[in-house]
Design a protein around this motif. Structure first.
Motif, PDB file in Angstrom:
ATOM      1  N   ALA A  75       4.974   5.387   8.959  1.00  0.00           N
ATOM      2  CA  ALA A  75       4.215   4.726   8.398  1.00  0.00           C
ATOM      3  C   ALA A  75       2.998   3.972   9.363  1.00  0.00           C
ATOM      4  O   ALA A  75       3.196   4.576  10.922  1.00  0.00           O
ATOM      5  N   TYR A  98       2.724   7.189   5.066  1.00  0.00           N
ATOM      6  CA  TYR A  98       2.964   5.555   4.086  1.00  0.00           C
ATOM      7  C   TYR A  98       1.497   4.510   4.923  1.00  0.00           C
ATOM      8  O   TYR A  98       1.893   4.471   6.379  1.00  0.00           O
ATOM      9  N   PRO A 100      -0.907   0.287   3.982  1.00  0.00           N
ATOM     10  CA  PRO A 100      -1.296  -0.171   3.832  1.00  0.00           C
ATOM     11  C   PRO A 100      -2.225   0.117   2.439  1.00  0.00           C
ATOM     12  O   PRO A 100      -3.369   0.535   3.064  1.00  0.00           O
ATOM     13  N   GLU A 120      -0.146   4.875  -0.097  1.00  0.00           N
ATOM     14  CA  GLU A 120      -0.679   3.920   0.038  1.00  0.00           C
ATOM     15  C   GLU A 120      -0.116   2.677  -0.489  1.00  0.00           C
ATOM     16  O   GLU A 120       0.552   2.784  -1.419  1.00  0.00           O
ATOM     17  N   HIS A 121       0.517   1.983   0.298  1.00  0.00           N
ATOM     18  CA  HIS A 121       1.547   0.960  -0.744  1.00  0.00           C
ATOM     19  C   HIS A 121       1.412  -0.467   0.640  1.00  0.00           C
ATOM     20  O   HIS A 121       1.780  -0.647   1.815  1.00  0.00           O
ATOM     21  N   ALA A 128       4.534  -1.347   4.360  1.00  0.00           N
ATOM     22  CA  ALA A 128       4.536   0.306   4.336  1.00  0.00           C
ATOM     23  C   ALA A 128       5.833   0.930   4.832  1.00  0.00           C
ATOM     24  O   ALA A 128       6.674   1.556   4.299  1.00  0.00           O
TER      25      ALA A 128
END
Length: 328
Positions: A75, A98, A100, A120-121, A128
């Motif tokens: 991330a 990953y 945000p 994207e998370h 993330a």
């Protein structure tokens, strides 16, 4: 974490992809600061940031010791992910990164261009990172943390270059995100026997390491709403904090407005592009200008990956105050 022989070897590994970056004494910055200033230009690497060094060293060991690794995952807010994508592509290892939601559009594009599968998370880096950890366990991917001895070893190679080129630096300002850069500087300084004072820099909007440094223990924050995304850390790494508390003299906090002024100063005085975290050391040095008279000051320009819209906002003709424009 490592000895000088290991650091020299890491420099050889990094050097296969990244030539030594320049360290320049800019006269206009010296005029602005009122003392001699040396800038280490980590914005001049293949990904435009210092993180590439850590990725190269980490992937070299991973590929050597675990050649059948099916892929890596991590991330990031940008530069760490670009580093891993760049290094993974050199070793033929798939990389899942990953970020945000709302992350830098241009950094996202760069990570994809370097070969990463970008996801994207979550609302911030921490969310993330937690999701990336779950994905790693589910898919059997190798999780690369944001802080690891091999990452520190890799990025310490820029400090090795700088302190050998300028061994008489009195003070060195270093931005803090997850902590690998400042830890690398501390380790390199100690291994070389230099006397340089090392000062960390954080955002007032993401001061987790500054608070932890003062408290002597890990202190987290609820938010990290700085535009200088390379410093947007809510949860410090305990191992990094231990190194920083032992080897840094203090941590200076800078506002986004001070960072914006430093981005403008780099542009006007050196015509170098600095991202927020890259400009933060200059912002801190300007804040402490009265303490620095007669000292030889080092600044880590850690990266230049700033989105155009933010650059235009911070450097546009109407961005600076009249007094600041006159000074520039």
């Amino acid at each position: 974490m490592f000895d000088l022989r290991e650091l020299e070897r890491a420099h050889e590994i990094v050097g296969q992809a990244v030539p030594p970056t320049p360290a320049h004494a800019w006269p206009l910055l010296a005029d602005r600061m009122g003392t001699r200033v040396i800038v280490k230009h980590e914005n001049h690497t293949p990904i435009g940031a210092f993180k590439v060094r850590g990725g190269l060293v980490y992937l070299e060991r991973l590929k050597r010791e675990r050649p059948n690794t099916p892929g890596i995952i991590s991330a990031t807010r940008g530069n760490h992910g670009q580093s891993l994508a760049f290094a993974a592509s050199r070793h033929g290892v798939p990389a899942v990164i990953y970020v945000p939601r709302g992350n830098s559009v241009e950094k996202n594009r760069a990570m994809r261009a370097f070969g990463a599968d970008l996801v994207e998370h979550g609302e911030d880096f921490q969310a993330a990172a937690e999701e990336a950890q779950r994905r790693a366990q589910f898919d059997g991917l190798h999780m690369v943390p944001s802080f690891h001895p091999d990452l520190v070893l890799g990025v310490a190679t820029y400090a090795l270059e700088l302190l050998r080129a300028a061994p008489d630096l009195d003070v060195l300002y270093v931005p803090i995100g997850q902590g690998s850069g400042i830890c690398g500087c501390i380790m390199a300084r100690d291994l070389l026997g230099a006397k340089t004072e090392i000062v960390g820099v954080q955002s007032t909007e993401a001061p987790s390491y500054a608070l932890s440094f003062a408290a002597g223990m890990v202190v987290t924050t609820e938010t990290s709403n700085t535009l200088a995304d390379g410093m947007a850390t809510r949860v410090p790494v305990a191992e990094a904090l231990a190194v920083i508390r032992k080897g840094a003299s203090r941590i200076v906090q800078v506002t986004d407005d001070e960072v914006a002024a430093a981005v403008r100063a780099y542009w006007t005085d050196t015509h170098n592009l600095a991202e927020g975290a890259g400009a933060a050391p200059l912002a801190a040095a300007l804040q402490e200008k009265n303490k620095l008279a007669g000292k030889r000051v080092g600044l880590i320009l850690s990266g230049g990956n700033i989105d155009f819209d933010l650059f235009r906002k911070w450097v546009g003709t109407d961005a600076a105050a009249p007094g600041e424009r006159a000074m520039a």
